[in-house]
Write a protein that holds these residues in place. Structure first.
Motif, PDB file in Angstrom:
ATOM      1  N   MET A 110      49.220  20.028  18.452  1.00  0.00           N
ATOM      2  CA  MET A 110      50.691  19.923  18.146  1.00  0.00           C
ATOM      3  C   MET A 110      51.115  20.130  17.160  1.00  0.00           C
ATOM      4  N   THR A 111      52.388  21.224  16.957  1.00  0.00           N
ATOM      5  CA  THR A 111      52.893  21.515  15.685  1.00  0.00           C
ATOM      6  C   THR A 111      53.814  20.667  14.955  1.00  0.00           C
ATOM      7  N   LEU A 112      54.121  20.372  13.739  1.00  0.00           N
ATOM      8  CA  LEU A 112      55.169  19.465  13.083  1.00  0.00           C
ATOM      9  C   LEU A 112      56.407  19.676  14.019  1.00  0.00           C
ATOM     10  N   ALA A 113      56.918  20.821  14.310  1.00  0.00           N
ATOM     11  CA  ALA A 113      58.260  20.678  15.117  1.00  0.00           C
ATOM     12  C   ALA A 113      58.148  20.135  16.409  1.00  0.00           C
ATOM     13  N   THR A 114      56.843  20.435  17.197  1.00  0.00           N
ATOM     14  CA  THR A 114      56.811  19.650  18.340  1.00  0.00           C
ATOM     15  C   THR A 114      56.877  18.205  18.028  1.00  0.00           C
ATOM     16  N   PHE A 115      55.938  17.753  17.115  1.00  0.00           N
ATOM     17  CA  PHE A 115      55.998  16.371  16.705  1.00  0.00           C
ATOM     18  C   PHE A 115      57.469  15.784  16.690  1.00  0.00           C
ATOM     19  N   LEU A 116      58.148  16.218  15.639  1.00  0.00           N
ATOM     20  CA  LEU A 116      59.465  15.610  15.228  1.00  0.00           C
ATOM     21  C   LEU A 116      60.689  15.876  16.673  1.00  0.00           C
ATOM     22  N   SER A 117      60.427  16.842  17.246  1.00  0.00           N
ATOM     23  CA  SER A 117      61.413  17.034  18.429  1.00  0.00           C
ATOM     24  C   SER A 117      61.068  16.132  19.620  1.00  0.00           C
ATOM     25  N   ALA A 118      59.833  15.327  19.535  1.00  0.00           N
ATOM     26  CA  ALA A 118      59.854  14.374  20.549  1.00  0.00           C
ATOM     27  C   ALA A 118      60.799  13.220  20.508  1.00  0.00           C
ATOM     28  N   ALA A 119      61.550  13.193  19.488  1.00  0.00           N
ATOM     29  CA  ALA A 119      62.691  12.054  19.493  1.00  0.00           C
ATOM     30  C   ALA A 119      63.689  12.361  20.305  1.00  0.00           C
ATOM     31  N   PHE A 120      63.931  13.720  20.731  1.00  0.00           N
ATOM     32  CA  PHE A 120      64.753  14.003  21.633  1.00  0.00           C
ATOM     33  C   PHE A 120      64.607  15.003  22.810  1.00  0.00           C
ATOM     34  N   HIS A 121      63.124  14.916  22.998  1.00  0.00           N
ATOM     35  CA  HIS A 121      62.778  15.612  24.122  1.00  0.00           C
ATOM     36  C   HIS A 121      61.613  14.754  24.755  1.00  0.00           C
TER      37      HIS A 121
ATOM     38  N   GLY B 180      58.066  15.983  27.833  1.00  0.00           N
ATOM     39  CA  GLY B 180      56.861  16.517  27.441  1.00  0.00           C
ATOM     40  C   GLY B 180      55.642  15.506  27.537  1.00  0.00           C
ATOM     41  N   ARG B 181      54.434  15.978  26.918  1.00  0.00           N
ATOM     42  CA  ARG B 181      53.418  14.919  27.058  1.00  0.00           C
ATOM     43  C   ARG B 181      52.895  14.785  25.397  1.00  0.00           C
ATOM     44  N   THR B 182      52.362  13.840  24.996  1.00  0.00           N
ATOM     45  CA  THR B 182      51.718  13.525  23.669  1.00  0.00           C
ATOM     46  C   THR B 182      50.387  12.866  23.917  1.00  0.00           C
ATOM     47  N   GLY B 183      49.341  13.152  23.321  1.00  0.00           N
ATOM     48  CA  GLY B 183      48.061  12.532  23.409  1.00  0.00           C
ATOM     49  C   GLY B 183      48.067  11.469  22.274  1.00  0.00           C
ATOM     50  N   ARG B 184      46.681  10.873  22.131  1.00  0.00           N
ATOM     51  CA  ARG B 184      46.556   9.599  21.721  1.00  0.00           C
ATOM     52  C   ARG B 184      46.893   9.814  20.179  1.00  0.00           C
ATOM     53  N   VAL B 185      46.293  11.008  19.358  1.00  0.00           N
ATOM     54  CA  VAL B 185      46.471  11.002  17.965  1.00  0.00           C
ATOM     55  C   VAL B 185      47.801  11.288  17.697  1.00  0.00           C
ATOM     56  N   GLY B 186      48.688  11.980  18.668  1.00  0.00           N
ATOM     57  CA  GLY B 186      50.301  12.247  18.280  1.00  0.00           C
ATOM     58  C   GLY B 186      51.104  10.973  18.346  1.00  0.00           C
TER      59      GLY B 186
END
Length: 336
Positions: free
Chosen positions: A1-12, A15-21
């Motif tokens: 997971m890139t930093l951009a994907t990590f931060l965009s999760a606040a609004f999207h 998608g899917r996120t793993g345990r570490v994320g």
């Protein structure tokens, strides 16, 4: 997971996120909350920090929803994150339960292990740990001004060399120091060398400890240097040595110059008391000075608050809201 994907999760949230994320989002949200809560109530740092806190909470909710998607569960479970206590249980499940895809991955990287460690510590009851901010340089180089240390209860009998937080015998103030003397011990410092029960400890040279000459922490104090008065932004140096106690405990100590406390009388530690020293020997208010003259003196065993084993977070600036002063290399760092 890139930093951009990590931060965009606040609004999207689709998608899917793993345990570490998810664990990373939880730790980030918890850290921001701790920083914000420790600011003075009427300060600008608290005012400006509120929107930042709100964004990190939104980010945590986004990752919770995406984590539920990854597990194949209903997104409605996400609203338990808004319920006190229940959100801790849900967070623990989301951080530890594997998805079908993750079951195929057996390797967890170093950062993944660190995040799981911090996550488990944060969700534990506050009865199991207390936060402590390092306000002075008395324990350099092990602890720097601005380090955030979770203090855990002392389950086993402390040993010489342990780093402990304790309550000042005459003030409602907590100090941090290294345990050197146990009940019944005799201690003396001769020519800057610690003697324990008549035997000098082992010292070996370890180069210099270097830091920038700049204001440190909320009190904006400047460090003292062995290389004299240097200008702001210059390198401030202290002589560093490795001190080894009779029980084998080793740690770095700093020396600036010869001073009165480098030559002391004999200290006889009373029963039910401890003797503490700071690692930055020429800049530490510790058991070498009696309470009557502004020092710490012998510390009753009952005054020990807990053990400091690890730095959780660290910031070099005057305000924790100054994210550009955060010391990423000290996050989750073990204390030796």
């Amino acid at each position: 997971m890139t930093l951009a994907t990590f931060l965009s999760a606040a609004f999207h949230w689709r998608g899917r996120t793993g345990r570490v994320g998810f664990a990373a989002a939880f730790v980030l949200c918890a850290a921001v909350f701790v920083i914000w809560a420790n600011q003075p109530k009427l300060s600008w740092d608290r005012v400006w920090g509120a929107p930042v806190l709100a964004l990190t909470v939104l980010l945590l909710f986004g990752h919770a929803r995406r984590r539920l998607n990854d597990l194949g569960w209903s997104g409605h479970w996400m609203w338990l994150m808004a319920v006190p206590l229940l959100h801790l249980g849900l967070s623990l499940v989301l951080a530890l339960r594997r998805s079908a895809k993750e079951d195929q991955i057996l390797h967890v990287g170093l950062w993944g292990k660190r995040l799981v460690y911090v996550f488990a510590m944060l969700v534990a009851s506050r009865g199991l740990w207390e936060p402590y901010w390092i306000p002075s340089g008395a324990m350099k180089p092990a602890l720097l001004v601005g380090d955030y240390v979770p203090v855990t209860p002392v389950w086993a009998t402390p040993q010489r060399g342990d780093v402990l937080v304790y309550r000042h015998p005459a003030q409602e103030v907590d100090f941090v120091g290294r345990l050197i003397g146990l009940p019944g011990d005799e201690l003396q410092i001769k020519a800057g060398v610690l003697h324990l029960n008549g035997v000098s400890v082992i010292l070996r040279d370890a180069g210099v400890f270097a830091e920038l000459m700049e204001p440190q922490g909320p009190q904006a104090r400047f460090p003292r240097c062995v290389n004299g008065a240097v200008g702001i932004g210059a390198i401030c140096e202290k002589t560093r040595q490795i001190e080894t106690l009779p029980n084998g405990a080793s740690y770095a100590v700093l020396d600036i110059r010869r001073q009165t406390l480098d030559q002391t009388g004999i200290y006889q530690v009373p029963e039910e008391h401890y003797f503490f020293l700071g690692d930055n020997r020429d800049n530490s208010m510790d058991s070498r000075m009696a309470v009557s003259v502004g020092g710490v003196g012998f510390v009753p065993i009952e005054n020990v608050v807990g053990r400091a084993d690890r730095v959780l977070f660290s910031a070099a600036g005057r305000s924790l809201a100054h994210v550009w002063t955060w010391r990423g290399d000290r996050f989750f760092k073990a204390i030796h």
